[in-house]
Design an enzyme around this catalytic site. Sequence first.
Site, PDB file in Angstrom:
ATOM      1  N   GLU A 178      -9.083   1.620  14.355  1.00 32.47           N
ATOM      2  CA  GLU A 178     -10.289   2.316  13.862  1.00 32.47           C
ATOM      3  C   GLU A 178     -10.258   2.307  12.271  1.00 32.47           C
ATOM      4  O   GLU A 178     -10.407   3.426  11.648  1.00 32.47           O
ATOM      5  CB  GLU A 178     -10.612   3.584  14.395  1.00 32.47           C
ATOM      6  CG  GLU A 178     -10.749   3.504  15.817  1.00 32.47           C
ATOM      7  CD  GLU A 178     -11.562   4.746  16.298  1.00 32.47           C
ATOM      8  OE1 GLU A 178     -11.971   5.699  15.601  1.00 32.47           O
ATOM      9  OE2 GLU A 178     -11.577   4.660  17.573  1.00 32.47           O
ATOM     10  N   GLU A 375      -9.938   2.026  24.061  1.00 34.47           N
ATOM     11  CA  GLU A 375     -10.182   3.449  24.167  1.00 34.47           C
ATOM     12  C   GLU A 375     -11.543   3.660  24.724  1.00 34.47           C
ATOM     13  O   GLU A 375     -12.459   3.175  24.054  1.00 34.47           O
ATOM     14  CB  GLU A 375      -9.942   4.312  22.898  1.00 34.47           C
ATOM     15  CG  GLU A 375      -8.866   4.490  22.460  1.00 34.47           C
ATOM     16  CD  GLU A 375      -8.800   5.260  21.060  1.00 34.47           C
ATOM     17  OE1 GLU A 375      -9.696   6.154  21.034  1.00 34.47           O
ATOM     18  OE2 GLU A 375      -7.954   5.171  20.120  1.00 34.47           O
TER      19      GLU A 375
HETATM   20  C1  GCO Z   1     -10.258   7.802  17.596  1.00 33.61           C
HETATM   21  C2  GCO Z   1      -9.002   7.907  17.698  1.00 33.61           C
HETATM   22  C3  GCO Z   1      -8.359   8.543  19.035  1.00 33.61           C
HETATM   23  C4  GCO Z   1      -9.350   9.839  19.295  1.00 33.61           C
HETATM   24  C5  GCO Z   1     -10.194   9.692  20.388  1.00 33.61           C
HETATM   25  C6  GCO Z   1     -11.149  10.803  20.760  1.00 33.61           C
HETATM   26  O1  GCO Z   1     -11.090   6.992  18.315  1.00 33.61           O
HETATM   27  O2  GCO Z   1     -10.836   8.743  16.977  1.00 33.61           O
HETATM   28  O3  GCO Z   1      -8.469   6.574  18.024  1.00 33.61           O
HETATM   29  O4  GCO Z   1      -7.387   9.188  18.400  1.00 33.61           O
HETATM   30  O5  GCO Z   1      -8.474  11.005  19.457  1.00 33.61           O
HETATM   31  O6  GCO Z   1     -10.985   8.601  19.979  1.00 33.61           O
HETATM   32  O7  GCO Z   1     -11.793  11.124  19.612  1.00 33.61           O
END
Ligand code: GCO
Length: 493
Positions: A178, A375
């Site tokens: 990200e 994710e």
């Molecule tokens: C993000 C990160 C994760 C977060 C998850 C929930 O996408 O911000 O990769 O570390 O914990 O997405 O917010």
Amino acid sequence: MHCKFKNKSALFVGQPTFPTDFLIGTATSAFQIEGAWQTEGKGESIWDRFCHTTKKIGDGTNGDVACDHYHKYLDDVELLSTLGFQTYRFSLSWARIMPEGTGKVNMQGIAYYANLLDALHKAGITPFVTLYHWDLPQALQDKGGWANRDCANWFLEFVEQVNFHLGAKINNWITFNEIFVNCVAGQFLGIHAPGRYNIWAYYQSLHNQLRAHGLAAQYLKRSNANNQVGITVDLRPIYPLDELNPYDHQAVEFADLTMRRMILDPILRGYYPQAHLDRIKMFFPAIEANDMNIINSPIDFIGINNYSRDRVKYSPWFIGHKFWPEYQAKAPEKEYELNNVQYTSMGWEVYPEGLYELLMLLKDEYNNPKVFITENGAAFTDHIVNDQVDDIKRVEFFNAYLHQVSRAIKAGSNCAGYFAWSLLDNFEWHEGFKKRFGLVYVDHQTQQRTIKQSGYWFKSLLQTHKQNIMQNESKSKPLTVEQNGTRGSNVVY
Ligand code: GCO
């Protein structure tokens, strides 16, 4: 809309199905679960410093212990195996491996990750390793961090050391997690480490991280032909806050450019969207001769992190950008429903169709690259009663989103796998431990793990998936002599 289950047994009926080569896993990140923040030679990271020196963590906590995964990793691999996950995405702490970011390697840090990787392989679980999940060594931040163009070269040195010491145990590499969120939250909005409010630093960091991604991709692809290399981007469908306001529709265009195309286009096409670059050039760093070729280095997959959709409104004050996301800078106390729509305890709308929309966007506009959903998950308020956590809303979330993934694959998406966020209730950045995303409930006082209903739902999904794989293999296996009636070896003529 996500379906309402009438009773628990319904939770395990009608689960989505996937092609037999589809991988199902779960994901974590080093700072959010490891703890052991200064154990056995680990150096300080910018998140250690941010938690220890600011008041920006909602519940005043930090990652010093987190889920104590550094000491409990064998128990957690056992959990992955019990649930039947085929694959597991986790990140490496740069400061645990190179305490000063460059130069000296901490061999105790290397040993920890070597043991974790060996335990995963022994359990038949394929590792996907994220090289950078936000926790830069503080020593490098002291030299400008990602706003310093040299940080891309410091990162390459880190990747070379990781590959030298651990490369034989890793085939699936995710360079960055990200870049957009990391840079906007850490360099411009000040809500993540290193906590800056500097739009020049935001775009310098974004360009330098993209260049670092390209340098790492080139190196890893050169170092082992079996390496599969990709990058994880945060993507969300973007809608106008007010459907009837033409300015909000214009805001969608600017938001799309800022939050999506400024990342996808350089990586997959080799250039920034020029019209947007022209509008923000006063903030953007110099792009040197070979930068875009490096950023556009060939990769094997794109990772998508998706949780919800964004609604944006027109904002003339955000120079060159003209939008502002109507998002939860501060999450609500808990989940809620509004107009029959579910919102998670982060304040994020549950919008399963969004994952289908994003997979179709990559299919139709970026030549259908191989995609992993790296994710996807939801924070809801969990209650543990008699060692049980009936997180029905989270099960409904996963069921609805995974049906959309299955739908997209049937519509031609080259989606090859899915990682649920997250294995454990972990440190949710500026929210601390208040927001629980885990398939496994963690009591952060006792470090007791308890598998939630959603974890057992994945266990059921994976049992069916593996049965389908075995049936498919038996169908494609050459028939034996007895079975095909011909003499000689068991090769089918
Ligand atoms: C993000 C990160 C994760 C977060 C998850 C929930 O996408 O911000 O990769 O570390 O914990 O997405 O917010």
